[in-house]
Motif scaffolding. Structure first.
Motif, mmCIF file in Angstrom:
data_model
loop_
_atom_site.group_PDB
_atom_site.id
_atom_site.type_symbol
_atom_site.label_atom_id
_atom_site.label_comp_id
_atom_site.label_asym_id
_atom_site.label_seq_id
_atom_site.Cartn_x
_atom_site.Cartn_y
_atom_site.Cartn_z
ATOM 1 N N ALA A 194 0.820 -1.214 0.000
ATOM 2 C CA ALA A 194 0.000 0.000 0.000
ATOM 3 C C ALA A 194 0.852 1.261 0.000
ATOM 4 O O ALA A 194 0.402 2.307 -0.477
ATOM 5 N N THR A 195 2.058 1.214 0.522
ATOM 6 C CA THR A 195 2.864 2.421 0.641
ATOM 7 C C THR A 195 3.819 2.629 -0.525
ATOM 8 O O THR A 195 4.320 3.723 -0.718
ATOM 9 N N GLU A 196 4.082 1.596 -1.319
ATOM 10 C CA GLU A 196 4.996 1.729 -2.450
ATOM 11 C C GLU A 196 4.196 2.038 -3.712
ATOM 12 O O GLU A 196 3.290 1.287 -4.086
ATOM 13 N N PRO A 197 4.512 3.135 -4.389
ATOM 14 C CA PRO A 197 3.763 3.460 -5.608
ATOM 15 C C PRO A 197 4.102 2.468 -6.726
ATOM 16 O O PRO A 197 5.242 2.017 -6.827
ATOM 17 N N PRO A 198 3.138 2.136 -7.560
ATOM 18 C CA PRO A 198 3.401 1.199 -8.661
ATOM 19 C C PRO A 198 4.290 1.852 -9.722
ATOM 20 O O PRO A 198 4.215 3.047 -9.964
ATOM 21 N N THR A 199 5.116 1.042 -10.348
ATOM 22 C CA THR A 199 5.990 1.554 -11.413
ATOM 23 C C THR A 199 5.212 1.618 -12.727
ATOM 24 O O THR A 199 4.161 0.984 -12.885
ATOM 25 N N GLU A 200 5.745 2.396 -13.645
ATOM 26 C CA GLU A 200 5.083 2.543 -14.948
ATOM 27 C C GLU A 200 5.056 1.211 -15.699
ATOM 28 O O GLU A 200 4.063 0.876 -16.354
ATOM 29 N N ALA A 201 6.136 0.436 -15.589
ATOM 30 C CA ALA A 201 6.191 -0.858 -16.282
ATOM 31 C C ALA A 201 5.128 -1.815 -15.740
ATOM 32 O O ALA A 201 4.531 -2.580 -16.488
ATOM 33 N N LEU A 202 4.885 -1.752 -14.445
ATOM 34 C CA LEU A 202 3.875 -2.616 -13.850
ATOM 35 C C LEU A 202 2.477 -2.228 -14.318
ATOM 36 O O LEU A 202 1.634 -3.077 -14.575
ATOM 37 N N LEU A 203 2.249 -0.946 -14.441
ATOM 38 C CA LEU A 203 0.930 -0.482 -14.881
ATOM 39 C C LEU A 203 0.680 -0.792 -16.357
ATOM 40 O O LEU A 203 -0.465 -0.955 -16.768
ATOM 41 N N LEU A 204 1.733 -0.874 -17.148
ATOM 42 C CA LEU A 204 1.569 -1.142 -18.579
ATOM 43 C C LEU A 204 1.553 -2.624 -18.909
ATOM 44 O O LEU A 204 1.232 -3.009 -20.030
ATOM 45 N N ARG A 205 1.913 -3.479 -17.952
ATOM 46 C CA ARG A 205 1.946 -4.927 -18.181
ATOM 47 C C ARG A 205 0.529 -5.462 -18.376
ATOM 48 O O ARG A 205 -0.393 -5.070 -17.678
ATOM 49 N N LYS A 206 0.380 -6.369 -19.339
ATOM 50 C CA LYS A 206 -0.928 -6.977 -19.552
ATOM 51 C C LYS A 206 -1.218 -7.955 -18.422
ATOM 52 O O LYS A 206 -0.307 -8.598 -17.902
ATOM 53 N N PRO A 207 -2.467 -8.095 -18.031
ATOM 54 C CA PRO A 207 -2.789 -9.044 -16.949
ATOM 55 C C PRO A 207 -2.585 -10.482 -17.399
ATOM 56 O O PRO A 207 -2.645 -10.802 -18.586
#
Length: 75
Positions: free
Chosen positions: A12-25
């Motif tokens: 909850a305290t670590e912001p998500p990285t851009e690569a993680l947000l762009l990864r397909k599920p």
């Protein structure tokens, strides 16, 4: 319940990285535990079993500590 507290705080305290947000599920038919994870789980379980059985059957550590297998005639 207590063990999950620290993991949830870390997530909850670590912001998500851009690569993680762009990864397909992952797909619904993909395994939950990957081959690498399974090897790590089994390897760690074997390691723990070796250590606990060594302590159980060989004796206590450090030498002279109470417990362990008896090494001589009973006093």
């Amino acid at each position: 319940l207590i063990m999950d507290t620290f993991a949830s705080l870390a997530l909850a305290t670590e912001p998500p990285t851009e690569a993680l947000l762009l990864r397909k599920p992952y797909g619904r038919d993909k395994p939950l535990i990957s081959r690498t994870m399974l090897k790590n789980i089994l390897g760690h379980a074997a390691y723990q079993l070796v250590i606990i059985f060594t302590l159980l059957f060989v004796g206590a550590w450090p030498p002279g500590a109470p417990g362990g297998a008896s090494r001589g005639p009973a006093a």
